[in-house]
Design a protein around this motif. Sequence first.
Motif, PDB file in Angstrom:
ATOM      1  N   TYR A  63      -9.853  -8.628  -1.304  1.00  0.00           N
ATOM      2  CA  TYR A  63      -8.851  -7.945  -2.137  1.00  0.00           C
ATOM      3  C   TYR A  63      -7.450  -8.515  -1.935  1.00  0.00           C
ATOM      4  O   TYR A  63      -6.590  -8.350  -2.789  1.00  0.00           O
ATOM      5  N   ARG A 121      -1.542  -1.443   4.623  1.00  0.00           N
ATOM      6  CA  ARG A 121      -2.172  -0.134   4.499  1.00  0.00           C
ATOM      7  C   ARG A 121      -3.599  -0.154   5.026  1.00  0.00           C
ATOM      8  O   ARG A 121      -4.051   0.776   5.676  1.00  0.00           O
ATOM      9  N   ASN A 122      -4.307  -1.260   4.765  1.00  0.00           N
ATOM     10  CA  ASN A 122      -5.666  -1.373   5.282  1.00  0.00           C
ATOM     11  C   ASN A 122      -5.683  -1.635   6.782  1.00  0.00           C
ATOM     12  O   ASN A 122      -6.634  -1.284   7.468  1.00  0.00           O
ATOM     13  N   ILE A 174      -4.682   7.690   4.836  1.00  0.00           N
ATOM     14  CA  ILE A 174      -4.423   6.274   4.626  1.00  0.00           C
ATOM     15  C   ILE A 174      -5.590   5.598   3.936  1.00  0.00           C
ATOM     16  O   ILE A 174      -5.419   4.806   3.025  1.00  0.00           O
ATOM     17  N   ASN A 175      -6.795   5.914   4.378  1.00  0.00           N
ATOM     18  CA  ASN A 175      -7.952   5.251   3.808  1.00  0.00           C
ATOM     19  C   ASN A 175      -8.868   6.257   3.121  1.00  0.00           C
ATOM     20  O   ASN A 175      -9.538   7.030   3.780  1.00  0.00           O
ATOM     21  N   PRO A 176      -8.899   6.248   1.796  1.00  0.00           N
ATOM     22  CA  PRO A 176      -9.673   7.246   1.058  1.00  0.00           C
ATOM     23  C   PRO A 176     -11.166   7.188   1.334  1.00  0.00           C
ATOM     24  O   PRO A 176     -11.868   8.160   1.139  1.00  0.00           O
ATOM     25  N   ARG A 177     -11.671   6.031   1.811  1.00  0.00           N
ATOM     26  CA  ARG A 177     -13.105   5.954   2.073  1.00  0.00           C
ATOM     27  C   ARG A 177     -13.502   6.904   3.189  1.00  0.00           C
ATOM     28  O   ARG A 177     -14.565   7.492   3.181  1.00  0.00           O
ATOM     29  N   LEU A 196     -11.557  -5.388  -4.841  1.00  0.00           N
ATOM     30  CA  LEU A 196     -10.553  -4.370  -5.148  1.00  0.00           C
ATOM     31  C   LEU A 196     -10.112  -3.726  -3.840  1.00  0.00           C
ATOM     32  O   LEU A 196     -10.923  -3.511  -2.942  1.00  0.00           O
ATOM     33  N   ASN A 197      -8.844  -3.406  -3.755  1.00  0.00           N
ATOM     34  CA  ASN A 197      -8.313  -2.822  -2.525  1.00  0.00           C
ATOM     35  C   ASN A 197      -8.826  -1.393  -2.358  1.00  0.00           C
ATOM     36  O   ASN A 197      -8.594  -0.549  -3.226  1.00  0.00           O
ATOM     37  N   PRO A 198      -9.523  -1.103  -1.250  1.00  0.00           N
ATOM     38  CA  PRO A 198     -10.132   0.220  -1.087  1.00  0.00           C
ATOM     39  C   PRO A 198      -9.116   1.350  -0.938  1.00  0.00           C
ATOM     40  O   PRO A 198      -9.467   2.515  -1.091  1.00  0.00           O
ATOM     41  N   CYS A 199      -7.866   1.016  -0.648  1.00  0.00           N
ATOM     42  CA  CYS A 199      -6.875   2.057  -0.378  1.00  0.00           C
ATOM     43  C   CYS A 199      -6.134   2.546  -1.618  1.00  0.00           C
ATOM     44  O   CYS A 199      -5.337   3.460  -1.530  1.00  0.00           O
ATOM     45  N   PHE A 200      -6.350   1.889  -2.751  1.00  0.00           N
ATOM     46  CA  PHE A 200      -5.584   2.280  -3.932  1.00  0.00           C
ATOM     47  C   PHE A 200      -6.526   2.603  -5.094  1.00  0.00           C
ATOM     48  O   PHE A 200      -7.614   2.036  -5.193  1.00  0.00           O
ATOM     49  N   PHE A 215      -3.974   2.428 -10.279  1.00  0.00           N
ATOM     50  CA  PHE A 215      -2.817   1.827  -9.609  1.00  0.00           C
ATOM     51  C   PHE A 215      -2.918   0.308  -9.652  1.00  0.00           C
ATOM     52  O   PHE A 215      -1.942  -0.390  -9.930  1.00  0.00           O
ATOM     53  N   PHE A 258     -11.114   5.838  -6.782  1.00  0.00           N
ATOM     54  CA  PHE A 258     -11.011   4.721  -5.853  1.00  0.00           C
ATOM     55  C   PHE A 258     -12.216   3.808  -6.047  1.00  0.00           C
ATOM     56  O   PHE A 258     -13.272   4.268  -6.491  1.00  0.00           O
ATOM     57  N   HIS A 276     -14.487   2.681  -4.197  1.00  0.00           N
ATOM     58  CA  HIS A 276     -15.768   3.049  -3.608  1.00  0.00           C
ATOM     59  C   HIS A 276     -16.455   4.182  -4.352  1.00  0.00           C
ATOM     60  O   HIS A 276     -17.604   4.499  -4.077  1.00  0.00           O
ATOM     61  N   GLN A 277     -15.713   4.808  -5.282  1.00  0.00           N
ATOM     62  CA  GLN A 277     -16.327   5.888  -6.062  1.00  0.00           C
ATOM     63  C   GLN A 277     -16.977   5.375  -7.332  1.00  0.00           C
ATOM     64  O   GLN A 277     -17.604   6.123  -8.062  1.00  0.00           O
TER      65      GLN A 277
END
Lengths: 336, 326
Positions: free
Chosen positions: A233, A254-255, A328-331, B102-106, B110, B150, B152-153
């Motif tokens: 990413y 952020r990651n 911070i990390n939605p996962r 894809l960035n997992p945090c956003f 976005f 996100f 992962h969803q």
Amino acid sequence: MLRFLFSRLATFFVTFVGVTLISFAFIRVIPGDPIIVMAGERGMSQERYEELSRQYGFDQPLLTQFWDYLTGVLQGDLGQSFVTKKPVWDEFFALFPATLELSLCAIILAIALGIPAGVIAAVNRGKFFDRALMSSALVGYSMPIFWWALLLIIVFSGNLGWTPVSGRMGLLYYFPTPTGFMLIDSLLSGQDGAFTSAIRHLILPTIVLATIPLAVIARQTRSAMLEVLSEDYIRTARAKGLKPWRINGLHALRNAMIPVITVIGLSVGTLLAGAILTETIFSWPGIGKWMVDSIFRRDYPVVQGGLLLVAVVVMIVNLIVDMLYGLINPRIRTRK
Amino acid sequence: MALLNIRNLSVDFATGGGSFRAVDGVDVTVEAGEVLAIVGESGSGKSVSMLAAMGLLPWTATVTADELTFDGKDLRNLSPSARRKVIGRDVAMIFQEPMSSLNPCFTVGFQIREALAQHLNLDRAARKKRALELMEMVGIPAPEKRLNAFPHQLSGGMNQRVMIAMAIACGPKLLIADEPTTALDVTIQAQILDLLTGLQRDAGMGLILITHDMGVVAETAHRVAVQYAGWKVEDQPVKDLFQTPHHPYTAALLAALPERATERRLPTIPGVVPGQFDRPQGCLFSPRCAFADDRCRSTLPPVQPPELGRARCHYPLMAPATEEAQ
């Protein structure tokens, strides 16, 4: 989220009881009878010894003693100090703000410098900046704290006269301390120069206490960033034509924050509990010195209560860290 | 003038065991509105050459080229900030693994809006509107809801659609798709390919499709470049290539297609692609080539003229594929 909180609270309770048991057992494992220590060199008669033993409950079986202690704790009674006869609770909260103020300043300094340093080092990996920053981090990490503190005192207090040598406040000032935080109380007092004095007293201890966490955070940030920077990413972000500061500071950082936050949480714990050296060198009236003195005096209630309260504070910090992960990390948020 | 013009591109990687040449003297040209497929096995340098053109290789890579122009701009001596104005706006790229790209945090919303904010002068509301349009264009159902999802969803196919939406956000003149369907289910693969070719036709943009799937090539490409071990070994219009491959490697690849097999056992190419330490002296394909002789093993092959598919071979094949492959 609610289930998460509940399960955390359950662990919280188990840890709490565990800590009471350990703190209760540990101080009793150390040789030395508190009553004999209290008597000092003069000694005491056998009758007086037995009388005091009964008074403090030492004649009871250990299990009964623990049960009495635990029920007291659960009712909010930590007992009172053998030495000062004041409740442990009061002593702790008279001293804890000083430790908290110093620790917070130190961790803020460590974060504010450590994370940017780690990011800069990772982005310039292998180049001059990286080597310079990581070498200084290694020096900071391996330097004996007391030596570093003395060095700073000699240069900045002794030779240059920029900062005071010790204490929290200049002798010229006297004001009530309702919050216990010198920065806040000095502002509330309205006295000219009190706030500046508080800051000048804070500078050196903060630097000394922040040194090790700063080094750890910088190195952890660098290694986490290096790992993240090779992720797909990040390539995508670059393919979008984003500016480097946005790629490094937003997409990558952020990651990379998860391991960094873990380290910060751990550092806060050690700072709160282990500022002993720094507090001693700078005559900082915090709980570190109080606890060490109590161990020497075999002041059982203070050691038990102090350990327990510090443990509770550390557990709260860990709980906050756990919740920050999800933020911070939605996962992580959905997995829980 | 061609949209993308690359001449004699080489990429070297600094590795623990010395320098490794992943791409060796490759030429690539793409016209506006053309679909070029670059075909080759893993390690043939097809992705690396495109990443090099985009300037997306890691710092261990050294890129050299006699010519590297996009839309008349020389990409070699463009300043980083000038390059960022081209990359992502006029040339966009999508990748093999949509999940990790894809960035997992956003949220995906976005990430799409971010591409718009970088290159176009749109206000917040306009960016959101455009993001929704883009998501609709790439066939994401209920885009209003997906905007706040996100990565992962979402499924892999949905994520690849998000990647495509992000790539076409600023109306690029050239889209580079690096094995866009490899990580996806077969049914989703066809949908994504249809989407890509549809978008390419509607917008008239150039499309470079990096793949190792000959079926994909036959269905979508106008022209095909075949790469082997960092060389481009052949370059022909798709029809001609399938009819008359001029390089033995291309012929062997085509013979290995199940649809073309005549015997019960599928023909294979014996051996493996040479690595860093076992590169042969002459032609890189010579150890595996059915037609190789001493000259092939000792002398570097020349590049044949366009009539012979620019084949990099001493003895280019002349006759149609089916007989040659036997």
